[in-house]
Every structure is written in structure tokens, then in C-alpha cells.
Design a protein around this motif. Sequence first.
Motif, PDB file in Angstrom:
ATOM      1  N   GLY A  55       0.796  -1.221   0.000  1.00  0.00           N
ATOM      2  CA  GLY A  55       0.000   0.000   0.000  1.00  0.00           C
ATOM      3  C   GLY A  55       0.828   1.270   0.000  1.00  0.00           C
ATOM      4  N   ILE A  56       2.075   1.176  -0.419  1.00  0.00           N
ATOM      5  CA  ILE A  56       2.975   2.326  -0.438  1.00  0.00           C
ATOM      6  C   ILE A  56       2.956   2.956  -1.833  1.00  0.00           C
ATOM      7  CG2 ILE A  56       5.366   3.109  -0.100  1.00  0.00           C
ATOM      8  CD1 ILE A  56       4.163   1.966   2.446  1.00  0.00           C
ATOM      9  N   TYR A  57       2.801   4.287  -1.868  1.00  0.00           N
ATOM     10  CA  TYR A  57       2.845   4.982  -3.148  1.00  0.00           C
ATOM     11  C   TYR A  57       4.214   4.795  -3.807  1.00  0.00           C
ATOM     12  CZ  TYR A  57      -1.433   7.709  -2.210  1.00  0.00           C
ATOM     13  OH  TYR A  57      -2.719   8.107  -1.974  1.00  0.00           O
ATOM     14  N   GLN A  58       4.189   4.318  -5.052  1.00  0.00           N
ATOM     15  CA  GLN A  58       5.396   4.194  -5.861  1.00  0.00           C
ATOM     16  C   GLN A  58       5.441   5.282  -6.935  1.00  0.00           C
ATOM     17  OE1 GLN A  58       7.772   1.728  -5.083  1.00  0.00           O
ATOM     18  NE2 GLN A  58       6.379   1.646  -3.335  1.00  0.00           N
ATOM     19  N   TYR A  59       4.268   5.695  -7.378  1.00  0.00           N
ATOM     20  CA  TYR A  59       4.141   6.741  -8.388  1.00  0.00           C
ATOM     21  C   TYR A  59       2.877   7.525  -8.095  1.00  0.00           C
ATOM     22  CZ  TYR A  59       2.985   9.134 -12.695  1.00  0.00           C
ATOM     23  OH  TYR A  59       2.646  10.102 -13.600  1.00  0.00           O
TER      24      TYR A  59
ATOM     25  N   LYS B  76      -8.670  -7.624  -0.371  1.00  0.00           N
ATOM     26  CA  LYS B  76      -9.506  -8.437  -1.262  1.00  0.00           C
ATOM     27  C   LYS B  76      -9.075  -8.240  -2.714  1.00  0.00           C
ATOM     28  CE  LYS B  76     -14.238  -9.211  -2.748  1.00  0.00           C
ATOM     29  NZ  LYS B  76     -15.611  -8.740  -2.714  1.00  0.00           N
ATOM     30  N   LEU B  77      -8.796  -7.002  -3.091  1.00  0.00           N
ATOM     31  CA  LEU B  77      -8.355  -6.708  -4.457  1.00  0.00           C
ATOM     32  C   LEU B  77      -7.068  -7.461  -4.781  1.00  0.00           C
ATOM     33  CD1 LEU B  77      -8.545  -5.007  -7.091  1.00  0.00           C
ATOM     34  CD2 LEU B  77      -7.271  -3.225  -5.889  1.00  0.00           C
ATOM     35  N   LYS B  78      -6.126  -7.472  -3.856  1.00  0.00           N
ATOM     36  CA  LYS B  78      -4.859  -8.171  -4.087  1.00  0.00           C
ATOM     37  C   LYS B  78      -5.072  -9.679  -4.217  1.00  0.00           C
ATOM     38  CE  LYS B  78      -2.583  -6.587  -0.573  1.00  0.00           C
ATOM     39  NZ  LYS B  78      -1.532  -6.280   0.403  1.00  0.00           N
ATOM     40  N   LYS B  79      -5.974 -10.233  -3.413  1.00  0.00           N
ATOM     41  CA  LYS B  79      -6.220 -11.681  -3.463  1.00  0.00           C
ATOM     42  C   LYS B  79      -6.934 -12.101  -4.748  1.00  0.00           C
ATOM     43  CE  LYS B  79      -6.360 -12.504   1.454  1.00  0.00           C
ATOM     44  NZ  LYS B  79      -7.208 -12.570   2.637  1.00  0.00           N
ATOM     45  N   THR B  80      -7.926 -11.321  -5.150  1.00  0.00           N
ATOM     46  CA  THR B  80      -8.733 -11.701  -6.311  1.00  0.00           C
ATOM     47  C   THR B  80      -8.103 -11.270  -7.630  1.00  0.00           C
ATOM     48  OG1 THR B  80     -10.041  -9.659  -6.243  1.00  0.00           O
ATOM     49  CG2 THR B  80     -10.880 -11.562  -4.979  1.00  0.00           C
ATOM     50  N   ARG B  81      -7.153 -10.343  -7.559  1.00  0.00           N
ATOM     51  CA  ARG B  81      -6.489  -9.813  -8.761  1.00  0.00           C
ATOM     52  C   ARG B  81      -7.501  -9.249  -9.757  1.00  0.00           C
ATOM     53  NH1 ARG B  81      -0.725 -10.229  -8.643  1.00  0.00           N
ATOM     54  NH2 ARG B  81      -0.325 -11.649  -6.939  1.00  0.00           N
TER      55      ARG B  81
ATOM     56  N   VAL C  24      -5.001  -4.549 -10.042  1.00  0.00           N
ATOM     57  CA  VAL C  24      -3.689  -5.141  -9.779  1.00  0.00           C
ATOM     58  C   VAL C  24      -3.023  -5.430 -11.114  1.00  0.00           C
ATOM     59  CG1 VAL C  24      -2.460  -7.103  -8.788  1.00  0.00           C
ATOM     60  CG2 VAL C  24      -4.414  -6.111  -7.574  1.00  0.00           C
ATOM     61  N   ILE C  25      -1.790  -4.995 -11.237  1.00  0.00           N
ATOM     62  CA  ILE C  25      -0.997  -5.227 -12.435  1.00  0.00           C
ATOM     63  C   ILE C  25       0.088  -6.231 -12.065  1.00  0.00           C
ATOM     64  CG2 ILE C  25       0.486  -4.186 -14.193  1.00  0.00           C
ATOM     65  CD1 ILE C  25      -2.419  -3.146 -14.204  1.00  0.00           C
ATOM     66  N   ASP C  26       0.000  -7.403 -12.639  1.00  0.00           N
ATOM     67  CA  ASP C  26       0.990  -8.441 -12.352  1.00  0.00           C
ATOM     68  C   ASP C  26       2.129  -8.321 -13.357  1.00  0.00           C
ATOM     69  OD1 ASP C  26       2.396 -10.605 -11.489  1.00  0.00           O
ATOM     70  OD2 ASP C  26       0.733 -12.013 -11.661  1.00  0.00           O
ATOM     71  N   ASP C  27       3.250  -7.793 -12.896  1.00  0.00           N
ATOM     72  CA  ASP C  27       4.393  -7.586 -13.787  1.00  0.00           C
ATOM     73  C   ASP C  27       5.379  -8.747 -13.746  1.00  0.00           C
ATOM     74  OD1 ASP C  27       5.508  -7.236 -11.297  1.00  0.00           O
ATOM     75  OD2 ASP C  27       6.200  -5.187 -11.657  1.00  0.00           O
TER      76      ASP C  27
ATOM     77  N   PRO D 162       3.518  -7.532  -6.872  1.00  0.00           N
ATOM     78  CA  PRO D 162       2.650  -6.892  -7.860  1.00  0.00           C
ATOM     79  C   PRO D 162       2.234  -5.489  -7.404  1.00  0.00           C
ATOM     80  CG  PRO D 162       1.478  -8.621  -6.713  1.00  0.00           C
ATOM     81  CD  PRO D 162       2.894  -8.680  -6.253  1.00  0.00           C
ATOM     82  N   LYS D 163       1.949  -4.660  -8.369  1.00  0.00           N
ATOM     83  CA  LYS D 163       1.552  -3.277  -8.104  1.00  0.00           C
ATOM     84  C   LYS D 163       0.064  -3.115  -8.412  1.00  0.00           C
ATOM     85  CE  LYS D 163       6.007  -1.768  -7.956  1.00  0.00           C
ATOM     86  NZ  LYS D 163       6.710  -3.013  -7.853  1.00  0.00           N
ATOM     87  N   THR D 164      -0.503  -2.067  -7.850  1.00  0.00           N
ATOM     88  CA  THR D 164      -1.885  -1.718  -8.146  1.00  0.00           C
ATOM     89  C   THR D 164      -1.906  -0.315  -8.725  1.00  0.00           C
ATOM     90  OG1 THR D 164      -2.691  -3.076  -6.320  1.00  0.00           O
ATOM     91  CG2 THR D 164      -4.207  -1.421  -7.194  1.00  0.00           C
TER      92      THR D 164
END
Length: 168
Positions: A34-38, A77-82, A107-110, A115-117
Amino acid sequence: VNLSREEILESQNKRLQAIFDNINDLVCEIDADGIYQYVNKQYKDTLGYDPEELIGKHAVDLIHPEDLITSIDRYEKLKKTRSHSFDIWRFRHKNGNYRIIESRGKVIDDGSSNPKTVVISRDITDHYDAEQTIVASEKKYRGLYQSLMDGFAMVSMEGRIIEYNTAF
């Protein structure tokens, strides 16, 4: 003109950055913690924060305390369900006031283990306030209508009674 691969990528990155910096929506990327990357520049106009003030900070730090538990649960929930999410939260402006923010996240699976959201949001405070004014006005006039001593009814063009007050 023959451009190198690096020059092409740099040109594309500059173009995308210009787009992100000039759209009206808030765009951010947060990591699995949950940390801002951009954070795009619209955060400054909408919430008063320079992007540099938010990068490295928890996204939930801006969420109203009453929305916090729900926000954390929805993100887990968002991270689990992608899948994707659509939520409305109260975000703290730098001046201390809260703004109503509508957010859509995915969620963007790179391929990495972290993974990032990507979240795209917009300030709907003015729309929300206008809607609340209409609801309050409707409630006020409905109460007045129902409390009239005279009976009133609304009739359709076909002659059917659509609505009536208690005195009717």
C-alpha cells in the motif's frame, strides 16, 4: 531517422509522462504494502500534495479514519482476487479538509513477487455536495407536501393517481 531502441523508449516514456501529468484524474501506483510508488501531478491540484510528498508513504494515510478499516479490507480483497475495484473514499486534503474521491483500482501483475496496483481516481466532492443538496431539498419539500392540511394528488396523463399526500 534511425533511432536506437533506448531513444525510442525514452521518447515513449516522455510522451506517457506528459499524458499522465496533464490529465484531470489522479493516477497512482501502489505496491503490495500500500505504499505509493508513483503519483501524478494532479495530486497537487486536487489534494494539495506534491508527488514527492506522497511517494514512499502509505496510501491509507490520506483516508478518513472512518473509512480506514473498509479501505484496508477492500485492498486486501483486491490483491487476493487480482480483479478490479470501484470505491468512494474521503481523502484528506493537505489543508486538513476531506474531499470525496471516486477510485478505480486494478492489480498489475508484472511477473515480480511484488505486484503493483494502479489506481485512477477523481474528485467528486462538488457532485456529491450537489446531490446531497438535492436530497435534502427533496426531503424538505416531501415533508411539507405530506403535512399539508389539504389533499393533493399527482395524476398521470392517463388519469391514474401517481402520488398523493396523507390528507388526500
